[in-house]
Design an enzyme around this catalytic site. Structure first.
Site, PDB file in Angstrom:
ATOM      1  N   SER A 150      -0.062  -8.784 -16.808  1.00 52.69           N
ATOM      2  CA  SER A 150      -0.468  -7.547 -16.137  1.00 52.69           C
ATOM      3  C   SER A 150      -0.334  -6.384 -17.111  1.00 52.69           C
ATOM      4  CB  SER A 150       0.433  -7.261 -14.935  1.00 52.69           C
ATOM      5  OG  SER A 150       0.496  -8.382 -14.106  1.00 52.69           O
TER       6      SER A 150
ATOM      7  N   ARG B  89      10.534  -3.795 -11.556  1.00 52.37           N
ATOM      8  CA  ARG B  89      10.075  -3.971 -12.950  1.00 52.37           C
ATOM      9  C   ARG B  89      10.761  -2.995 -13.909  1.00 52.37           C
ATOM     10  NH1 ARG B  89       8.564  -7.511 -10.503  1.00 52.37           N
ATOM     11  NH2 ARG B  89       6.434  -8.217 -10.081  1.00 52.37           N
TER      12      ARG B  89
ATOM     13  N   GLU C 125       2.639  -1.674 -17.933  1.00 49.42           N
ATOM     14  CA  GLU C 125       3.763  -2.624 -17.902  1.00 49.42           C
ATOM     15  C   GLU C 125       4.034  -3.096 -19.329  1.00 49.42           C
ATOM     16  OE1 GLU C 125       3.887  -5.769 -14.819  1.00 49.42           O
ATOM     17  OE2 GLU C 125       4.401  -7.126 -16.454  1.00 49.42           O
TER      18      GLU C 125
HETATM   19  P1  NAP Z   1      -1.481 -10.735  -6.001  1.00 48.43           P
HETATM   20  O1  NAP Z   1      -0.853 -11.911  -5.331  1.00 48.43           O
HETATM   21  O2  NAP Z   1      -2.947 -10.683  -6.240  1.00 48.43           O
HETATM   22  O3  NAP Z   1      -1.054  -9.429  -5.203  1.00 48.43           O
HETATM   23  C1  NAP Z   1      -1.485  -8.141  -5.654  1.00 48.43           C
HETATM   24  C2  NAP Z   1      -0.297  -7.230  -5.562  1.00 48.43           C
HETATM   25  O4  NAP Z   1      -0.002  -6.987  -4.209  1.00 48.43           O
HETATM   26  C3  NAP Z   1       0.880  -7.864  -6.197  1.00 48.43           C
HETATM   27  O5  NAP Z   1       1.112  -7.260  -7.399  1.00 48.43           O
HETATM   28  C4  NAP Z   1       1.988  -7.769  -5.196  1.00 48.43           C
HETATM   29  O6  NAP Z   1       3.071  -6.971  -5.617  1.00 48.43           O
HETATM   30  C5  NAP Z   1       1.384  -7.125  -3.961  1.00 48.43           C
HETATM   31  N1  NAP Z   1       1.614  -8.016  -2.809  1.00 48.43           N
HETATM   32  C6  NAP Z   1       0.867  -9.055  -2.396  1.00 48.43           C
HETATM   33  N2  NAP Z   1       1.378  -9.591  -1.267  1.00 48.43           N
HETATM   34  C7  NAP Z   1       2.490  -8.893  -0.979  1.00 48.43           C
HETATM   35  C8  NAP Z   1       3.449  -8.960   0.063  1.00 48.43           C
HETATM   36  N3  NAP Z   1       3.373  -9.870   1.044  1.00 48.43           N
HETATM   37  N4  NAP Z   1       4.483  -8.094   0.035  1.00 48.43           N
HETATM   38  C9  NAP Z   1       4.570  -7.182  -0.935  1.00 48.43           C
HETATM   39  N5  NAP Z   1       3.698  -7.055  -1.935  1.00 48.43           N
HETATM   40  C10 NAP Z   1       2.653  -7.889  -1.955  1.00 48.43           C
HETATM   41  O7  NAP Z   1      -0.723 -10.517  -7.407  1.00 48.43           O
HETATM   42  P2  NAP Z   1      -1.004 -11.222  -8.803  1.00 48.43           P
HETATM   43  O8  NAP Z   1      -1.378 -10.178  -9.769  1.00 48.43           O
HETATM   44  O9  NAP Z   1      -1.865 -12.429  -8.651  1.00 48.43           O
HETATM   45  O10 NAP Z   1       0.440 -11.722  -9.227  1.00 48.43           O
HETATM   46  C11 NAP Z   1       1.119 -12.711  -8.482  1.00 48.43           C
HETATM   47  C12 NAP Z   1       2.600 -12.437  -8.584  1.00 48.43           C
HETATM   48  O11 NAP Z   1       3.023 -12.588  -9.947  1.00 48.43           O
HETATM   49  C13 NAP Z   1       2.932 -11.005  -8.168  1.00 48.43           C
HETATM   50  O12 NAP Z   1       4.115 -11.013  -7.416  1.00 48.43           O
HETATM   51  C14 NAP Z   1       3.141 -10.315  -9.506  1.00 48.43           C
HETATM   52  O13 NAP Z   1       4.039  -9.224  -9.443  1.00 48.43           O
HETATM   53  C15 NAP Z   1       3.702 -11.432 -10.335  1.00 48.43           C
HETATM   54  N6  NAP Z   1       3.579 -11.131 -11.760  1.00 48.43           N
HETATM   55  C16 NAP Z   1       4.697 -10.684 -12.405  1.00 48.43           C
HETATM   56  C17 NAP Z   1       4.673 -10.326 -13.730  1.00 48.43           C
HETATM   57  C18 NAP Z   1       5.933  -9.826 -14.381  1.00 48.43           C
HETATM   58  O14 NAP Z   1       7.008  -9.880 -13.826  1.00 48.43           O
HETATM   59  N7  NAP Z   1       5.855  -9.315 -15.571  1.00 48.43           N
HETATM   60  C19 NAP Z   1       3.484 -10.434 -14.447  1.00 48.43           C
HETATM   61  C20 NAP Z   1       2.344 -10.915 -13.782  1.00 48.43           C
HETATM   62  C21 NAP Z   1       2.400 -11.241 -12.430  1.00 48.43           C
HETATM   63  P3  NAP Z   1       4.222  -7.525  -6.559  1.00 48.43           P
HETATM   64  O15 NAP Z   1       3.700  -7.410  -7.949  1.00 48.43           O
HETATM   65  O16 NAP Z   1       5.318  -6.564  -6.297  1.00 48.43           O
HETATM   66  O17 NAP Z   1       4.551  -8.910  -6.180  1.00 48.43           O
END
Ligand code: NAP
Length: 339
Positions: free
Chosen positions: A237, A160, A331
């Site tokens: 987020s 990020r 963020e």
């Molecule tokens: P989630 O699936 O509830 O997971 C919670 C956190 O745990 C995530 O942020 C994710 O990190 C980490 N995680 C879960 N499984 C993982 C694995 N197998 N390996 C490594 N890390 C793991 O997350 P959520 O908030 O609903 O979001 C879903 C996805 O959308 C996430 O990947 C999140 O980063 C992404 N997202 C991105 C943005 C952005 O780029 N601005 C904004 C909103 C959501 P990571 O965040 O590293 O994936």
């Protein structure tokens, strides 16, 4: 006079002295050059989906980047090379690539914002980051007053983060070139929640369209698809997942989820830290609320000010700090305010 609340997905922020909408690269550069020559403070925005602007507004010029257009070449061996204008809507671009039977962006479906904003914070979701497919980023360098093109390595992408984020407003992104694989099969499914929605095992590959549909379903369920008509406005987020040392990770309860990173550090979900520090969905201050659907999103349920959002964010951050000794990093980008 335009209020920034009309230009941001959080729907907060006071008036801007001037707002210019630019539809071509020439207009964009000309507007930046004029402001810089006059010493006028400048705020460049795309979709306004990652911004928290002060209630006092912005005493300068806001440039809204609405540049459109792309050029692409699709080759049987090397795949697709697409050069895309910064103002293009990110999710429309993702849908376009899948229509053209180009893969690799499917897991990044439904992220609000523009193509030009994507490299700044190296957007990522479900185990994949945009940096994996960026070949080049063309920018206008405000210090050198010249066009500067970055190769992927020069963008210095990390989790990020990128050179663009770290350089403040020095580089104005003009367009981004992506190199995509030809095909209709997705990248491997890395996240259990996504695998469960798809009904497949971890590391399976499915059709890119199926994967996109599953990601959109999950994001919608968590209120992470922006809908102007629904008064649950947010900037997605609010905090980044902390990356901490193994020693610090060892002090967390065993139940804390954690993912070892290649460099020996450990990623911990900000959402888990918040929920386990007593931050609850639905709690709020005036119109600012912790989203009912995702603890990581601070939303404006109607009538919130920038100060209300900040007060709630500060309170959540303080509780995580007191409980786990970890200081959450936002963020969301702040304009005229500080946490
Ligand atoms: P989630 O699936 O509830 O997971 C919670 C956190 O745990 C995530 O942020 C994710 O990190 C980490 N995680 C879960 N499984 C993982 C694995 N197998 N390996 C490594 N890390 C793991 O997350 P959520 O908030 O609903 O979001 C879903 C996805 O959308 C996430 O990947 C999140 O980063 C992404 N997202 C991105 C943005 C952005 O780029 N601005 C904004 C909103 C959501 P990571 O965040 O590293 O994936």
């Amino acid at each position: 006079m335009t209020n920034l609340s009309e230009l941001t997905t959080l729907h907060v922020g006071g008036p801007a002295a001037e707002v210019i909408r630019v539809r071509s690269e020439e207009e964009l550069i000309a507007a930046v050059v004029t402001c810089d020559a006059a010493g006028t403070p400048l705020l460049i925005i795309g979709g306004g989906s990652n911004l928290l602007v002060s209630d006092a507004g912005f005493a300068g010029t806001v440039i809204v980047v609405e540049t459109q257009g792309n050029s692409y070449e699709i080759d049987a061996c090397s795949g697709g090379m697409l050069q895309v204008a910064a103002g293009t809507d990110w999710d429309e671009f993702v849908a376009f690539t899948l229509e053209k039977k180009l893969a690799n962006l499917e897991s990044l479906s439904g992220i609000p914002g523009t193509v030009g904003a994507a490299p700044i914070q190296n957007i990522g979701a479900y185990g994949h980051e945009v940096s994996e497919v960026i070949a080049r980023v063309r920018t206008y360098d405000r210090h050198e007053r010249a066009i500067k093109t970055f190769t992927a390595v020069q963008c210095e992408f990390t989790y990020r983060d990128s050179i663009f984020k770290r350089s403040g407003d020095r580089y104005v992104i003009l367009d981004v070139t992506f190199q995509l694989r030809r095909g209709e099969f997705s990248l491997a499914v890395k996240y259990k929640e996504l695998a469960d929605v798809l009904g497949v095992d971890l590391n399976a590959r499915v059709s890119t369209l199926e994967l996109r549909a599953a990601v959109l379903e999950l994001r919608a369920k968590k209120g992470m698809l922006y809908d102007n008509a629904v008064q649950n406005w947010s900037a997605g987020s609010f905090f980044v997942n902390p990356i901490i040392s193994t020693q610090q990770a060892a002090t967390l309860p065993e139940s804390a989820p954690r993912w070892a990173q290649e460099d020996g550090t450990v990623k911990v979900p900000a959402a888990w830290l918040m929920e386990n520090s007593g931050v609850v969905k639905g709690e709020g201050i005036n119109g600012a609320v912790i989203s009912e659907r995702h603890v990581l999103a601070i939303a404006n349920a109607g009538g919130a000010t920038s100060e209300d959002i900040l007060a709630l964010a500060r309170s959540a951050r303080r509780r995580v700090q007191e409980r786990f000794g970890i200081t959450l990093t936002p963020e969301v980008r702040f304009v005229g305010v500080e946490l």
